[in-house]
Design an enzyme around this catalytic site. Structure first.
Site, mmCIF file in Angstrom:
data_model
loop_
_atom_site.group_PDB
_atom_site.id
_atom_site.type_symbol
_atom_site.label_atom_id
_atom_site.label_comp_id
_atom_site.label_asym_id
_atom_site.label_seq_id
_atom_site.Cartn_x
_atom_site.Cartn_y
_atom_site.Cartn_z
ATOM 1 N N ASN A 123 -18.656 9.575 -10.675
ATOM 2 C CA ASN A 123 -17.410 9.691 -9.926
ATOM 3 C C ASN A 123 -16.522 10.684 -10.681
ATOM 4 O O ASN A 123 -15.915 10.340 -11.689
ATOM 5 C CB ASN A 123 -16.764 8.298 -9.857
ATOM 6 C CG ASN A 123 -15.553 8.271 -8.955
ATOM 7 O OD1 ASN A 123 -15.092 9.313 -8.481
ATOM 8 N ND2 ASN A 123 -15.026 7.093 -8.718
ATOM 9 N N ARG A 142 -20.328 10.405 -6.088
ATOM 10 C CA ARG A 142 -19.326 10.010 -5.104
ATOM 11 C C ARG A 142 -18.604 11.266 -4.641
ATOM 12 O O ARG A 142 -18.120 12.036 -5.469
ATOM 13 C CB ARG A 142 -18.347 9.040 -5.751
ATOM 14 C CG ARG A 142 -17.302 8.580 -4.793
ATOM 15 C CD ARG A 142 -16.411 7.574 -5.435
ATOM 16 N NE ARG A 142 -15.464 7.094 -4.445
ATOM 17 C CZ ARG A 142 -14.510 6.233 -4.710
ATOM 18 N NH1 ARG A 142 -14.384 5.738 -5.907
ATOM 19 N NH2 ARG A 142 -13.690 5.853 -3.763
ATOM 20 N N HIS A 163 -12.946 4.740 1.373
ATOM 21 C CA HIS A 163 -13.459 3.485 0.793
ATOM 22 C C HIS A 163 -14.725 3.007 1.499
ATOM 23 O O HIS A 163 -15.063 1.822 1.434
ATOM 24 C CB HIS A 163 -12.433 2.334 0.932
ATOM 25 C CG HIS A 163 -11.325 2.346 -0.070
ATOM 26 N ND1 HIS A 163 -10.114 1.747 0.172
ATOM 27 C CD2 HIS A 163 -11.244 2.855 -1.314
ATOM 28 C CE1 HIS A 163 -9.325 1.906 -0.877
ATOM 29 N NE2 HIS A 163 -9.991 2.583 -1.793
ATOM 30 N N LEU A 187 -8.423 -4.203 -1.429
ATOM 31 C CA LEU A 187 -7.048 -4.131 -1.948
ATOM 32 C C LEU A 187 -7.076 -3.814 -3.436
ATOM 33 O O LEU A 187 -7.439 -4.652 -4.262
ATOM 34 C CB LEU A 187 -6.329 -5.471 -1.710
ATOM 35 C CG LEU A 187 -6.417 -6.044 -0.284
ATOM 36 C CD1 LEU A 187 -5.709 -7.384 -0.207
ATOM 37 C CD2 LEU A 187 -5.840 -5.065 0.729
ATOM 38 N N GLY A 216 -5.472 1.760 -4.476
ATOM 39 C CA GLY A 216 -5.571 2.255 -3.107
ATOM 40 C C GLY A 216 -6.092 1.090 -2.278
ATOM 41 O O GLY A 216 -6.952 0.352 -2.748
ATOM 42 N N ARG A 260 1.375 4.486 -2.887
ATOM 43 C CA ARG A 260 1.386 5.181 -1.588
ATOM 44 C C ARG A 260 2.105 4.321 -0.552
ATOM 45 O O ARG A 260 1.925 3.107 -0.516
ATOM 46 C CB ARG A 260 -0.045 5.434 -1.107
ATOM 47 C CG ARG A 260 -0.779 6.450 -1.945
ATOM 48 C CD ARG A 260 -2.232 6.573 -1.528
ATOM 49 N NE ARG A 260 -3.090 6.360 -2.671
ATOM 50 C CZ ARG A 260 -4.401 6.205 -2.607
ATOM 51 N NH1 ARG A 260 -5.023 6.241 -1.447
ATOM 52 N NH2 ARG A 260 -5.100 6.013 -3.698
ATOM 53 N N ARG A 301 0.098 -7.078 -10.689
ATOM 54 C CA ARG A 301 0.423 -8.153 -11.647
ATOM 55 C C ARG A 301 1.841 -8.015 -12.195
ATOM 56 O O ARG A 301 2.554 -8.998 -12.344
ATOM 57 C CB ARG A 301 -0.579 -8.152 -12.817
ATOM 58 C CG ARG A 301 -1.917 -8.723 -12.451
ATOM 59 C CD ARG A 301 -2.957 -8.355 -13.461
ATOM 60 N NE ARG A 301 -3.174 -6.903 -13.494
ATOM 61 C CZ ARG A 301 -4.174 -6.300 -14.101
ATOM 62 N NH1 ARG A 301 -5.045 -7.024 -14.777
ATOM 63 N NH2 ARG A 301 -4.327 -5.011 -14.055
ATOM 64 N N GLU A 352 -19.255 -0.101 -6.191
ATOM 65 C CA GLU A 352 -19.557 1.186 -5.559
ATOM 66 C C GLU A 352 -20.686 1.909 -6.283
ATOM 67 O O GLU A 352 -21.489 2.602 -5.663
ATOM 68 C CB GLU A 352 -18.296 2.041 -5.498
ATOM 69 C CG GLU A 352 -17.342 1.509 -4.447
ATOM 70 C CD GLU A 352 -15.918 2.017 -4.558
ATOM 71 O OE1 GLU A 352 -15.489 2.749 -3.685
ATOM 72 O OE2 GLU A 352 -15.247 1.665 -5.547
HETATM 73 P P1 ADP Z 1 -8.439 1.123 -7.994
HETATM 74 O O1 ADP Z 1 -8.011 1.312 -6.577
HETATM 75 O O2 ADP Z 1 -7.766 2.036 -8.961
HETATM 76 O O3 ADP Z 1 -9.943 1.001 -8.178
HETATM 77 P P2 ADP Z 1 -8.500 -1.711 -8.635
HETATM 78 O O4 ADP Z 1 -9.423 -2.089 -7.543
HETATM 79 O O5 ADP Z 1 -8.971 -1.800 -10.042
HETATM 80 O O6 ADP Z 1 -7.835 -0.307 -8.393
HETATM 81 O O7 ADP Z 1 -7.198 -2.665 -8.496
HETATM 82 C C1 ADP Z 1 -6.103 -2.541 -9.317
HETATM 83 C C2 ADP Z 1 -5.055 -3.573 -8.851
HETATM 84 O O8 ADP Z 1 -5.612 -4.883 -9.003
HETATM 85 C C3 ADP Z 1 -3.773 -3.535 -9.684
HETATM 86 O O9 ADP Z 1 -2.646 -3.590 -8.823
HETATM 87 C C4 ADP Z 1 -3.848 -4.816 -10.482
HETATM 88 O O10 ADP Z 1 -2.582 -5.371 -10.764
HETATM 89 C C5 ADP Z 1 -4.620 -5.726 -9.547
HETATM 90 N N1 ADP Z 1 -5.225 -6.838 -10.271
HETATM 91 C C6 ADP Z 1 -6.241 -6.808 -11.167
HETATM 92 N N2 ADP Z 1 -6.464 -8.048 -11.671
HETATM 93 C C7 ADP Z 1 -5.553 -8.876 -11.088
HETATM 94 C C8 ADP Z 1 -5.252 -10.272 -11.192
HETATM 95 N N3 ADP Z 1 -5.930 -11.070 -11.997
HETATM 96 N N4 ADP Z 1 -4.254 -10.760 -10.436
HETATM 97 C C9 ADP Z 1 -3.542 -9.956 -9.615
HETATM 98 N N5 ADP Z 1 -3.781 -8.643 -9.463
HETATM 99 C C10 ADP Z 1 -4.764 -8.109 -10.191
#
Ligand code: ADP
Length: 404
Positions: free
Chosen positions: A9, A90, A179, A208, A211, A240, A284, A381
């Site tokens: 990626n 990717r 996605h 979620l 992105g 975004r 978080r 992925e």
């Molecule tokens: P990306 O789109 O960059 O791949 P990720 O799928 O890693 O992102 O998601 C990142 C999001 O997930 C962040 O907003 C982070 O706060 C949230 N996140 C990760 N672990 C937790 C958790 N235990 N509780 C709540 N939110 C979480």
């Protein structure tokens, strides 16, 4: 025969990778090269038992890939370069040309380069990654896996924007969706876990993360998705905005004298959870601020959930019902709070979650008597990319494997 497949990626200044043993689907090593083009680039390589980290100057992606391959041999992760039997890349945008992943040839590479018009920030760096691997591993087949390909099954009413027709016909402005690799992987994994064919399921999949996108999957095919011409549209995300009244843009441009680039930055980097909470783009952090009484942070969380609920509702209408609501991505996989907020008061749909299962991030979190299943499945992925390399480039051993 077991294969070692490299899933890549490439970003503008980074390169994420994972080497997988296939068809078992297990990760041999993974890592990240960050700050490519700078004097303090950082290389991180992890195996299940070891981790290496190094900071060094790195001119470009070619150096990054050469160094990665050298390190894999140095650390005895592979014995020789030809241990890597396939490479999957990717690629952000496949336009209307790619409805599936594709073997990389001179012709496909030229098409991907041409599509840079639609994804100027992403496709050019994806192309650099592909070219460098082809130079360094000239006899190893490589496959491009497109974020957009899964959504090429959308019907016209789902992908045409109500703009003058020539913007679609001449400039290709339409909903493409992104996605796709994740939506495809988790929906296939879900069907495996349920022991039900995908063809029999109506799924709304919520990816979620930083992105976020929602996808309506009917009979295994994407029939609608919230991201559109770019990954900026749809639900609210970390930084975004997602969908807003389009006339806000010319209004701000006029009032504050912003250029198109500045407006793009506003929508892509300063909005979403960060914009509304004023605290952070990280779910978080926003949760923490909301719990300590920050009103804007609490509102940001409510907005996030409500915009997702509205999208889910419209997809249930389109599919004529719902069998499974599926959560994935960093927030979808880990935040019981987000899932709870999205699923509240949906008894009228036959959808209710068991809070105890939800807190445990169980695979199925619906109540015993609920008609609609609610599932939490970790996305992968890289595994999907490796599976596509097997299917497309190494067909004699192609097998769809989903880890237990
Ligand atoms: P990306 O789109 O960059 O791949 P990720 O799928 O890693 O992102 O998601 C990142 C999001 O997930 C962040 O907003 C982070 O706060 C949230 N996140 C990760 N672990 C937790 C958790 N235990 N509780 C709540 N939110 C979480």
């Amino acid at each position: 025969m077991s294969h070692k497949i490299m899933a890549i990626n490439a970003g503008s200044s980074s390169l994420k990778f994972q080497l997988l043993a296939m068809p078992q689907g297990t990760a041999i090593c993974q890592g990240l090269i960050e700050r490519i083009g700078m004097v303090n680039a950082q290389v991180t390589i992890k195996t299940p038992t070891q981790k290496w980290q190094e900071t060094l100057p790195m001119a470009d992606h070619r150096e990054a890939v050469a160094l990665l391959l050298e390190k894999l041999i140095d650390y005895q992760i592979i014995n020789a370069l030809n241990d890597i039997t396939g490479v999957g890349h990717r690629v952000a945008h496949g336009g209307e040309s790619f409805k599936d992943s594709a073997l990389i040839t001179d012709e496909t590479l030229a098409q991907i380069e041409h599509l840079a018009e639609l994804a100027p920030l992403h496709n050019p760096v994806n192309v650099i990654g592909i070219k460098v691997f082809r130079q360094l591993l000239p006899n190893t087949p490589s496959v491009a896996v497109f974020d957009t390909a899964f959504h090429q099954t959308l019907d016209e009413p789902a992908y045409i924007y109500p703009l003058p027709w020539r913007y679609y016909a001449e400039l290709g402005i339409r909903r493409y969706g992104f996605h796709g690799t994740s939506h495809k992987y988790v929906s296939a994994t879900l069907a495996e876990k349920l022991g039900v064919p995908l063809s029999a399921l109506r799924i709304v999949c919520c990816h979620l993360g930083n992105g976020s996108s929602i996808c309506a999957i009917k009979g295994g095919q994407s029939v609608n998705t919230s991201m559109g011409f770019t990954p900026q549209s749809g639900v609210m995300m970390g930084t975004r905005s997602g969908d807003i009244d389009p006339s806000i843009l010319p209004w701000i441009a006029q009032r504050e004298g912003k250029t198109p680039q500045q407006l793009n930055h506003l929508l892509n980097n300063e909005s979403g959870l960060l914009g509304v909470s004023g605290i952070s783009s990280d779910y978080r952090d926003v949760e923490q601020a909301a719990d300590s009484g920050n009103r804007q942070a609490a509102l940001a969380l409510t907005l996030f959930a409500e915009r997702i609920r509205a999208t889910i509702g419209s997809y249930i209408m389109q599919m004529g019902g719902l069998d499974v609501l599926l959560f994935t991505g960093g927030i979808g996989e880990n935040s019981s709070r987000a899932r709870s907020a999205i699923c509240h008061n949906l008894h009228f749909l036959g959808l209710a979650i068991d809070e105890e299962k939800n807190q445990r991030n169980s695979t199925f979190i619906q109540t015993d008597n609920a008609m609609v299943k609610v599932a939490v499945i970790n996305t992968n992925e890289e595994l999907m990319i490796a599976q596509d390399v097997m299917r497309i480039a190494l067909t004699e051993t192609a097998a769809f494997c989903v880890p237990a």
